[in-house]
Enzyme design. Sequence first.
Site, short mmCIF file in Angstrom:
data_model
loop_
_atom_site.label_atom_id
_atom_site.label_comp_id
_atom_site.label_asym_id
_atom_site.label_seq_id
_atom_site.Cartn_x
_atom_site.Cartn_y
_atom_site.Cartn_z
N LEU A 61 -4.23 7.64 0.94
CA LEU A 61 -3.21 6.89 0.21
C LEU A 61 -2.97 5.60 0.99
CD1 LEU A 61 -0.46 9.54 -0.73
CD2 LEU A 61 -2.23 8.57 -2.21
N ASP A 62 -2.67 4.52 0.27
CA ASP A 62 -2.34 3.26 0.93
C ASP A 62 -1.15 3.47 1.88
OD1 ASP A 62 -4.28 2.05 -0.60
OD2 ASP A 62 -2.87 1.36 -2.13
N ARG A 63 -1.04 2.58 2.84
CA ARG A 63 0.00 2.68 3.88
C ARG A 63 1.40 2.89 3.29
NH1 ARG A 63 0.88 1.34 9.16
NH2 ARG A 63 2.92 0.50 9.66
N THR A 123 2.12 3.80 0.08
CA THR A 123 2.19 4.78 -1.01
C THR A 123 2.56 6.12 -0.39
OG1 THR A 123 0.55 3.61 -2.33
CG2 THR A 123 0.88 5.94 -2.84
N ARG A 135 -2.70 0.12 -8.62
CA ARG A 135 -2.07 -1.19 -8.39
C ARG A 135 -2.83 -2.30 -9.13
NH1 ARG A 135 -1.71 -1.32 -1.93
NH2 ARG A 135 -0.47 -3.19 -2.36
#
Length: 306
Positions: A140-142, A144, A242
């Site tokens: 997961l993105d930082r 998220t 996104r």
Amino acid sequence: MNQTNKKGDWFEVTIPETWEQYTLETLFKDFWKAPKKQVHNFRMEKSVLINGIVPDWTLPLRKNQRLSIKLFTEEESAFIPEYMNVDIIFEDDHMIVFNKPAGMDTHPNEASETGTLANAAAFHMQANGEANRPRHIHRLDRDTTGAVLFAKNPLIAAILDKMLEERSIKRTYLALADGIIKQKKGTIDKPIGRDRHHPTRRRVSETGQKAITHFKVLDKLKQKNLTLVQCFLDTGRTHQIRVHLNAIGHPLAGDKLYDGSDQFYRQALHAVKMEFIHPFTQEKIICHAPFIDREPIFVNIDPYEI
């Protein structure tokens, strides 16, 4: 549900009737889709036994036989173990699902880095006396939040990687998109590639990788000009939700990289649910990730109803 057991370095499973269609060879190759090299090593090292005996891999399996696999051997950790208070929403001898908070990377970019979920996973396993090292199955993105799956040994890691690739691990996200999305549900099928003008940004690009996002509108927050959306992914591209929501004119609230409004302190994206069939026990695993930050807009949503 299959009967399983851990005995020292060995994992044991009682062969169910449904596996009588397989030999050991086809169980590893066709059912678990384990890598050839890994299976070859198991055979050479005599790390697979049937009823405690080195087996003939070409004989059909029989119900109630005891299959033993040497899975829990010591490995050097690829990450520096570091204690962090991160919630665990599912764990057994083979895998962990963490509820990742915002502001934390899934894994380090270099061996000396700390502060990531992988460092927390390494500490947790070490503290429990588990000799293997954790392997993240997806990221997961930082900023998220939500459910992230780690494997605890190389075999389950390879199996879960394949399951993710074949979309048998289903992940559900909740997102707050800017503006009011008029349609009740839809599919965004637009390839995603790198943005040549920005080091971390992605964009819709004809030469990019195939990317498909399905979405369903759950609520229209007209006073705030936001739409609460549930998303499912057929593919797992970097920044996929996104990029796709931005491409249809509804970027995530708080997503500065993709032109989102400032109504949120980060991109408003949460991995709320993960579902899959456990490869060893054949149990259906459903992991719900509660909201950690108690964001005021997410606070009234029960993740267990998603």
